[in-house]
Design a protein around this motif. Structure first.
Motif, PDB file in Angstrom:
ATOM      1  N   GLY A  98       0.819  -1.206   0.000  1.00  0.00           N
ATOM      2  CA  GLY A  98       0.000   0.000   0.000  1.00  0.00           C
ATOM      3  C   GLY A  98       0.849   1.251   0.000  1.00  0.00           C
ATOM      4  N   GLY A  99       0.543   2.181  -0.918  1.00  0.00           N
ATOM      5  CA  GLY A  99       1.347   3.391  -1.057  1.00  0.00           C
ATOM      6  C   GLY A  99       0.588   4.667  -0.772  1.00  0.00           C
ATOM      7  N   GLY A 100      -0.280   4.630   0.247  1.00  0.00           N
ATOM      8  CA  GLY A 100      -0.972   5.844   0.676  1.00  0.00           C
ATOM      9  C   GLY A 100      -0.216   6.512   1.811  1.00  0.00           C
ATOM     10  N   ALA A 101      -0.940   7.267   2.633  1.00  0.00           N
ATOM     11  CA  ALA A 101      -0.308   8.036   3.709  1.00  0.00           C
ATOM     12  C   ALA A 101       0.499   7.156   4.658  1.00  0.00           C
ATOM     13  N   SER A 102      -0.093   6.068   5.141  1.00  0.00           N
ATOM     14  CA  SER A 102       0.591   5.245   6.137  1.00  0.00           C
ATOM     15  C   SER A 102       1.738   4.449   5.533  1.00  0.00           C
ATOM     16  N   GLY A 103       1.548   3.889   4.334  1.00  0.00           N
ATOM     17  CA  GLY A 103       2.602   3.109   3.699  1.00  0.00           C
ATOM     18  C   GLY A 103       3.807   3.959   3.337  1.00  0.00           C
ATOM     19  N   LEU A 104       3.575   5.134   2.760  1.00  0.00           N
ATOM     20  CA  LEU A 104       4.688   6.003   2.377  1.00  0.00           C
ATOM     21  C   LEU A 104       5.385   6.593   3.594  1.00  0.00           C
ATOM     22  N   ALA A 105       4.629   6.941   4.629  1.00  0.00           N
ATOM     23  CA  ALA A 105       5.253   7.465   5.851  1.00  0.00           C
ATOM     24  C   ALA A 105       6.134   6.398   6.491  1.00  0.00           C
ATOM     25  N   CYS A 106       5.674   5.160   6.468  1.00  0.00           N
ATOM     26  CA  CYS A 106       6.463   4.054   6.988  1.00  0.00           C
ATOM     27  C   CYS A 106       7.761   3.921   6.183  1.00  0.00           C
ATOM     28  N   SER A 139      -4.767   5.037  -3.581  1.00  0.00           N
ATOM     29  CA  SER A 139      -4.989   5.685  -2.293  1.00  0.00           C
ATOM     30  C   SER A 139      -6.128   6.692  -2.372  1.00  0.00           C
ATOM     31  N   ASP A 140      -6.937   6.763  -1.324  1.00  0.00           N
ATOM     32  CA  ASP A 140      -8.004   7.765  -1.261  1.00  0.00           C
ATOM     33  C   ASP A 140      -7.449   9.187  -1.248  1.00  0.00           C
ATOM     34  N   LEU A 141      -6.158   9.348  -0.971  1.00  0.00           N
ATOM     35  CA  LEU A 141      -5.560  10.685  -1.005  1.00  0.00           C
ATOM     36  C   LEU A 141      -5.623  11.301  -2.397  1.00  0.00           C
ATOM     37  N   HIS A 142      -5.741  10.488  -3.426  1.00  0.00           N
ATOM     38  CA  HIS A 142      -5.864  11.026  -4.783  1.00  0.00           C
ATOM     39  C   HIS A 142      -7.135  11.861  -4.939  1.00  0.00           C
ATOM     40  N   LYS A 143      -8.119  11.643  -4.058  1.00  0.00           N
ATOM     41  CA  LYS A 143      -9.379  12.393  -4.131  1.00  0.00           C
ATOM     42  C   LYS A 143      -9.431  13.539  -3.119  1.00  0.00           C
ATOM     43  N   ALA A 144      -8.375  13.712  -2.360  1.00  0.00           N
ATOM     44  CA  ALA A 144      -8.402  14.660  -1.239  1.00  0.00           C
ATOM     45  C   ALA A 144      -7.808  16.013  -1.605  1.00  0.00           C
ATOM     46  N   TYR A 145      -8.291  17.032  -0.893  1.00  0.00           N
ATOM     47  CA  TYR A 145      -7.659  18.350  -0.897  1.00  0.00           C
ATOM     48  C   TYR A 145      -7.367  18.655   0.555  1.00  0.00           C
ATOM     49  N   LEU A 146      -6.089  18.796   0.902  1.00  0.00           N
ATOM     50  CA  LEU A 146      -5.671  18.875   2.302  1.00  0.00           C
ATOM     51  C   LEU A 146      -5.481  20.320   2.734  1.00  0.00           C
ATOM     52  N   THR A 202      -2.952  14.128  -4.334  1.00  0.00           N
ATOM     53  CA  THR A 202      -2.088  13.546  -5.359  1.00  0.00           C
ATOM     54  C   THR A 202      -0.718  14.212  -5.349  1.00  0.00           C
ATOM     55  N   GLU A 203      -0.722  15.549  -5.174  1.00  0.00           N
ATOM     56  CA  GLU A 203       0.544  16.280  -5.120  1.00  0.00           C
ATOM     57  C   GLU A 203       1.346  15.876  -3.884  1.00  0.00           C
ATOM     58  N   LEU A 204       0.687  15.727  -2.749  1.00  0.00           N
ATOM     59  CA  LEU A 204       1.383  15.345  -1.524  1.00  0.00           C
ATOM     60  C   LEU A 204       1.989  13.945  -1.658  1.00  0.00           C
ATOM     61  N   LEU A 205       1.262  13.015  -2.261  1.00  0.00           N
ATOM     62  CA  LEU A 205       1.805  11.674  -2.488  1.00  0.00           C
ATOM     63  C   LEU A 205       3.074  11.733  -3.342  1.00  0.00           C
ATOM     64  N   GLN A 206       3.072  12.601  -4.353  1.00  0.00           N
ATOM     65  CA  GLN A 206       4.254  12.748  -5.209  1.00  0.00           C
ATOM     66  C   GLN A 206       5.431  13.330  -4.431  1.00  0.00           C
ATOM     67  N   VAL A 207       5.152  14.282  -3.551  1.00  0.00           N
ATOM     68  CA  VAL A 207       6.210  14.895  -2.734  1.00  0.00           C
ATOM     69  C   VAL A 207       6.843  13.840  -1.824  1.00  0.00           C
ATOM     70  N   ILE A 208       6.010  13.056  -1.156  1.00  0.00           N
ATOM     71  CA  ILE A 208       6.538  12.037  -0.237  1.00  0.00           C
ATOM     72  C   ILE A 208       7.318  10.976  -1.006  1.00  0.00           C
ATOM     73  N   ARG A 209       6.782  10.568  -2.137  1.00  0.00           N
ATOM     74  CA  ARG A 209       7.483   9.553  -2.932  1.00  0.00           C
ATOM     75  C   ARG A 209       8.855  10.065  -3.385  1.00  0.00           C
ATOM     76  N   LYS A 210       8.926  11.346  -3.763  1.00  0.00           N
ATOM     77  CA  LYS A 210      10.217  11.930  -4.157  1.00  0.00           C
ATOM     78  C   LYS A 210      11.180  11.943  -2.971  1.00  0.00           C
ATOM     79  N   GLN A 211      10.674  12.255  -1.775  1.00  0.00           N
ATOM     80  CA  GLN A 211      11.526  12.214  -0.590  1.00  0.00           C
ATOM     81  C   GLN A 211      12.111  10.814  -0.399  1.00  0.00           C
ATOM     82  N   ILE A 212      11.282   9.798  -0.570  1.00  0.00           N
ATOM     83  CA  ILE A 212      11.724   8.413  -0.428  1.00  0.00           C
ATOM     84  C   ILE A 212      12.789   8.086  -1.465  1.00  0.00           C
ATOM     85  N   GLU A 213      12.534   8.454  -2.704  1.00  0.00           N
ATOM     86  CA  GLU A 213      13.465   8.132  -3.789  1.00  0.00           C
ATOM     87  C   GLU A 213      14.811   8.811  -3.600  1.00  0.00           C
TER      88      GLU A 213
END
Length: 198
Positions: free
Chosen positions: A8-16, A44-51, A63-74
């Protein structure tokens, strides 16, 4: 063999994942060569969210936040992302065998389930699936656990762990489990803090 497999690559999976890889480059020899794998189908349901109510974060689309976190991981390295659906998990001695819809198998010492609470259909282990008591919608599920651990070295995070569906709650559970896994790898309690270099 992966050290940790995250499903899973949503908030909890990426934060982990971010917390796990941030153990690299700190002079901890036990952390340097660890290999991590994330299964992320971009659902992830975050794709539908505005935070607009995440502390310290300017309003942005999920969606933008998921991309930011994924870039941090990479930027840390050591994490592989796969867009495959996990359909089965089996215990394999002290590790776990994770099997995808395509019939591929991956082995990990630790597994973290971060797949959301709409359904849970992974077979192989007798997961106790319950109704999620914190969901505002009926029919949402969670996996029974004790301190996020379902069985030895197999964890559940986020809404699938019964956490509130707010981004910070889910991300926090992923961080909590990552710190527990890193502490087990290190053989002592650890916490990762960063401070300015100046």
């Amino acid at each position: 063999m992966y050290d940790v497999i995250i499903v899973g690559g949503g908030a909890s999976g990426l934060a982990c994942a971010l917390t796990l890889v941030s153990s690299r480059g700190r002079g901890w020899s036990w952390a340097e060569d660890k290999k991590y794998l994330i299964f992320d189908k971009n659902e992830s349901d975050l794709h539908k969210a505005y935070l607009k109510n995440v502390p310290g974060l300017q309003p942005m689309r999920g969606t933008e936040l998921l991309q930011v976190i994924r870039k941090q991981i990479e930027e840390w390295g050591g994490v592989e992302f796969l867009q495959e659906k996990v359909v089965e998990i089996r215990r394999d001695g002290e590790a776990y065998r994770v099997i995808t819809e395509e019939g591929k198998e991956y082995v990990g010492r630790y597994v973290v389930l971060a797949g959301g609470f709409k359904e849970f259909s992974i077979k192989g282990i007798d997961f106790e699936v319950l109704e999620n008591p914190k969901s505002p919608k009926p029919g949402r599920v969670m996996i029974k656990h004790e301190n996020y651990e379902v069985m030895p070295n197999l964890f559940v995070v986020g809404t699938l762990a019964g956490i509130s569906s707010h981004f910070t709650s889910c991300a926090g559970s992923g961080v909590e489990v990552a710190v527990e896994i890193l502490s087990r790898m290190a053989g002592k309690r650890i916490v990762i803090h960063d401070v300015p270099e100046d």
